[in-house]
Design a protein around this motif. Structure first.
Motif, PDB file in Angstrom:
ATOM      1  N   LYS A  63      59.386  45.651  37.266  1.00  0.00           N
ATOM      2  CA  LYS A  63      58.687  44.371  37.439  1.00  0.00           C
ATOM      3  C   LYS A  63      57.864  44.022  36.208  1.00  0.00           C
ATOM      4  O   LYS A  63      57.423  42.889  36.054  1.00  0.00           O
ATOM      5  CB  LYS A  63      57.755  44.422  38.656  1.00  0.00           C
ATOM      6  N   GLN A  64      57.631  45.005  35.334  1.00  0.00           N
ATOM      7  CA  GLN A  64      56.851  44.798  34.103  1.00  0.00           C
ATOM      8  C   GLN A  64      55.559  44.052  34.388  1.00  0.00           C
ATOM      9  O   GLN A  64      55.214  43.070  33.709  1.00  0.00           O
ATOM     10  CB  GLN A  64      57.677  44.044  33.068  1.00  0.00           C
ATOM     11  N   MET A  65      54.883  44.499  35.421  1.00  0.00           N
ATOM     12  CA  MET A  65      53.694  43.785  35.873  1.00  0.00           C
ATOM     13  C   MET A  65      52.561  43.828  34.874  1.00  0.00           C
ATOM     14  O   MET A  65      52.394  44.794  34.143  1.00  0.00           O
ATOM     15  CB  MET A  65      53.247  44.373  37.197  1.00  0.00           C
ATOM     16  N   ARG A  66      51.776  42.745  34.875  1.00  0.00           N
ATOM     17  CA  ARG A  66      50.613  42.660  33.998  1.00  0.00           C
ATOM     18  C   ARG A  66      49.373  42.748  34.880  1.00  0.00           C
ATOM     19  O   ARG A  66      49.158  41.901  35.748  1.00  0.00           O
ATOM     20  CB  ARG A  66      50.621  41.334  33.236  1.00  0.00           C
ATOM     21  N   ILE A  67      48.606  43.788  34.670  1.00  0.00           N
ATOM     22  CA  ILE A  67      47.463  44.051  35.558  1.00  0.00           C
ATOM     23  C   ILE A  67      46.152  44.016  34.778  1.00  0.00           C
ATOM     24  O   ILE A  67      46.072  44.515  33.653  1.00  0.00           O
ATOM     25  CB  ILE A  67      47.672  45.417  36.264  1.00  0.00           C
ATOM     26  N   LEU A  68      45.166  43.395  35.382  1.00  0.00           N
ATOM     27  CA  LEU A  68      43.822  43.394  34.794  1.00  0.00           C
ATOM     28  C   LEU A  68      42.875  44.088  35.757  1.00  0.00           C
ATOM     29  O   LEU A  68      42.827  43.749  36.940  1.00  0.00           O
ATOM     30  CB  LEU A  68      43.337  41.961  34.543  1.00  0.00           C
ATOM     31  N   ILE A  69      42.160  45.087  35.247  1.00  0.00           N
ATOM     32  CA  ILE A  69      41.122  45.712  36.063  1.00  0.00           C
ATOM     33  C   ILE A  69      39.783  45.147  35.621  1.00  0.00           C
ATOM     34  O   ILE A  69      39.499  45.086  34.423  1.00  0.00           O
ATOM     35  CB  ILE A  69      41.128  47.240  35.857  1.00  0.00           C
ATOM     36  N   ILE A  70      38.994  44.692  36.562  1.00  0.00           N
ATOM     37  CA  ILE A  70      37.644  44.256  36.214  1.00  0.00           C
ATOM     38  C   ILE A  70      36.672  45.269  36.804  1.00  0.00           C
ATOM     39  O   ILE A  70      36.508  45.358  38.027  1.00  0.00           O
ATOM     40  CB  ILE A  70      37.341  42.836  36.738  1.00  0.00           C
ATOM     41  N   ASP A  71      36.095  46.067  35.919  1.00  0.00           N
ATOM     42  CA  ASP A  71      35.141  47.076  36.362  1.00  0.00           C
ATOM     43  C   ASP A  71      33.792  46.389  36.558  1.00  0.00           C
ATOM     44  O   ASP A  71      33.254  45.796  35.626  1.00  0.00           O
ATOM     45  CB  ASP A  71      35.039  48.193  35.317  1.00  0.00           C
ATOM     46  N   LEU A  72      33.281  46.451  37.771  1.00  0.00           N
ATOM     47  CA  LEU A  72      32.006  45.792  38.078  1.00  0.00           C
ATOM     48  C   LEU A  72      30.957  46.812  38.485  1.00  0.00           C
ATOM     49  O   LEU A  72      29.874  46.454  38.947  1.00  0.00           O
ATOM     50  CB  LEU A  72      32.208  44.776  39.209  1.00  0.00           C
ATOM     51  N   ASP A  73      31.295  48.094  38.356  1.00  0.00           N
ATOM     52  CA  ASP A  73      30.374  49.148  38.748  1.00  0.00           C
ATOM     53  C   ASP A  73      29.756  49.766  37.500  1.00  0.00           C
ATOM     54  O   ASP A  73      30.471  50.332  36.675  1.00  0.00           O
ATOM     55  CB  ASP A  73      31.142  50.219  39.539  1.00  0.00           C
ATOM     56  N   PRO A  74      28.434  49.637  37.346  1.00  0.00           N
ATOM     57  CA  PRO A  74      27.779  50.200  36.164  1.00  0.00           C
ATOM     58  C   PRO A  74      28.055  51.691  35.964  1.00  0.00           C
ATOM     59  O   PRO A  74      27.834  52.213  34.882  1.00  0.00           O
ATOM     60  CB  PRO A  74      26.293  49.942  36.426  1.00  0.00           C
TER      61      PRO A  74
END
Ligand SMILES: Nc1ncnc2c1ncn2[C@@H]1O[C@H](COP(=O)(O)OP(=O)(O)O)[C@@H](O)[C@H]1O
Ligand SMILES: [Mg+2]
Length: 411
Positions: free
Chosen positions: A136-147
């Motif tokens: 699927k060649q997926m494009r993933i973004l992780i948004i880290d919101l934990d200090p």
């Protein structure tokens, strides 16, 4: 005590730490990353057998004048890049061809240490690297919101220049309303996984949460709209899935994360204390959502709120663990029904922990490296097989919900 004693001890601590860093670097240079053998290639491209896959690869090498990677024993061992190249060769369209805005998934629980970050990283690596999903060649973004920055450490290493990073929280707290700020500040970072990007989070961000209400008021938006409007919307067509990893605090950051979510996924450990705290969290849901709705939040936006069992003790030897398991399972079904309970659990497996200690997940770790340096392959393969089932169950949930989004809105 004498100051000298403390100085001597500090020196020893530093020496030990440097030694560890060195070991870690050696491990990294040894770990060439995950590769795919002919059995994997057969699975990925639905070729009837490993032998046929090998013949096919040989044929392609001749006709296309390419050379695929091989292991020491001269068997095929393709890199993720080579698999992606093959996807092009076989004309398999990437998932992004659907042209949908990213599905925003929030791994959420007000209890810490239950596996939010671990499962988030596993979903990111699993959807981009596992045999079932790599095409699927997926494009993933992780948004880290934990200090605490677990996801940031996982994908960017034990970075020393953390203070230089801008995070989603600093972006939200920024007074500028320039919508392209996310690009101008280059807050999205590449990771060692080409298909996964991350917006890191750093310890300092813990203090900014309170400021968010003021900034929101000045800008005439609600706190729960900030993450979506300021951070996600500008990039939502650049990714297929966005994973939010918020800390265990009921603060403005968590409100903003809920406001941006299309789906909530909550890990629950069967252990009595964690289980109890998690249920309390769900008891608070009506209040949390009522106050969001009072401020204009549209709850229809949320496609699902599901839970899965994490740290399940397989074959629990102690009768207490067995009791926790059985009771937790019955009670979860009673509360969430079949529909909101992910059908597969994640067991407690040392292999997940060992991979995590080396900044990998079970999906990014090469089996050979694990076997050589970290532990037995039998538990590794068992852990990977169950993680794969769990990942596929999670993916079914996401993809069903994502299907309902408009297509080609990005064009
Ligand atoms: N299924 C599992 N098996 C073994 N260890 C796990 C599992 N899930 C999480 N862990 C470990 O538990 C610790 C806490 O997990 P983490 O994902 O950081 O929790 P959270 O993000 O909810 O605070 C980490 O050390 C992680 O490696
Ligand atoms: Mg975490």
């Amino acid at each position: 005590m004498k100051l000298m004693q403390l100085e001597e001890r500090a020196k020893r601590a530093k020496a030990v730490r440097e030694e560890r860093d060195l070991l870690h670097e050696m491990f990294e240079s040894d770990n060439t990353g995950i590769t795919y053998n002919t059995e994997d290639i057969a699975g990925i491209f639905r070729i009837a057998s490993s032998r046929k896959a090998r013949d096919e690869l040989n044929k392609i090498e001749k006709s296309e004048d390419v050379t695929f990677g091989r292991a020491a024993n001269n068997q095929f061992a393709l890199t993720p890049d080579e698999v992606h190249w093959l996807c092009g060769h076989f004309k398999i369209p990437p998932y992004s061809a659907l042209g949908k805005r990213a599905f925003v998934m929030n791994n959420i629980n007000l209890k810490g240490g239950v596996g939010k970050s671990t499962s988030g990283c596993m979903i990111a690596d699993g959807l981009t690297k596992s045999v079932d999903h790599i095409s699927k060649q997926m494009r993933i973004l992780i948004i880290d919101l934990d200090p605490q920055g677990s996801a940031t450490k996982h994908f960017l290493g034990d970075f020393r220049s953390a203070a230089l990073f801008q995070s989603a929280i600093t972006l939200m707290a920024s007074e500028s309303t320039d919508l392209d700020l996310i690009n101008e500040l280059s807050i999205v970072k590449d990771t060692s996984n080409k298909n996964v990007h991350i917006i890191p989070c750093t310890t300092d961000d813990g203090f900014l949460s309170e400021q968010l209400s003021e900034v929101a008021e000045e800008q005439g938006i609600e706190v729960h709209e900030m993450l979506y409007e300021r951070v996600i919307k500008p990039v939502e067509y650049q990714y297929d899935v966005i994973i939010l990893d918020a800390g265990p605090h009921m603060d403005n950051v968590l409100r903003a994360s809920i406001g941006a979510s299309d789906g909530l996924l909550t890990p629950i450990p069967p252990k009595e204390f964690d289980f109890d705290s998690t249920l309390k969290f769900f008891e608070r849901f009506p209040d949390i959502f009522t106050s969001l709705i009072e401020r204009g939040y549209d709850i229809e936006r949320l496609q699902f709120s599901k839970v899965f069992m994490n740290l399940w003790k397989e074959n629990a030897r102690s009768s207490v663990s067995r009791l926790y398991n059985a009771r937790a399972m019955n009670e979860l079904t009673e509360i969430f029904g079949e529909s909101d309970l992910i059908s597969e659990h994640l067991p407690e497996e040392e292999a997940y922990q060992r991979c995590a200690d080396n900044q990998h997940t079970i999906f990014s770790m090469a089996q050979s490296t694990y076997g050589k340096e970290l532990g037995d392959l039998i538990p590794f393969n068992r852990a990977k097989a169950q993680a794969t089932k769990w990942l596929n169950a999670v993916w079914r949930t996401i993809s069903l919900a994502h299907q309902k989004f408009d297509s080609n809105g990005g064009k």
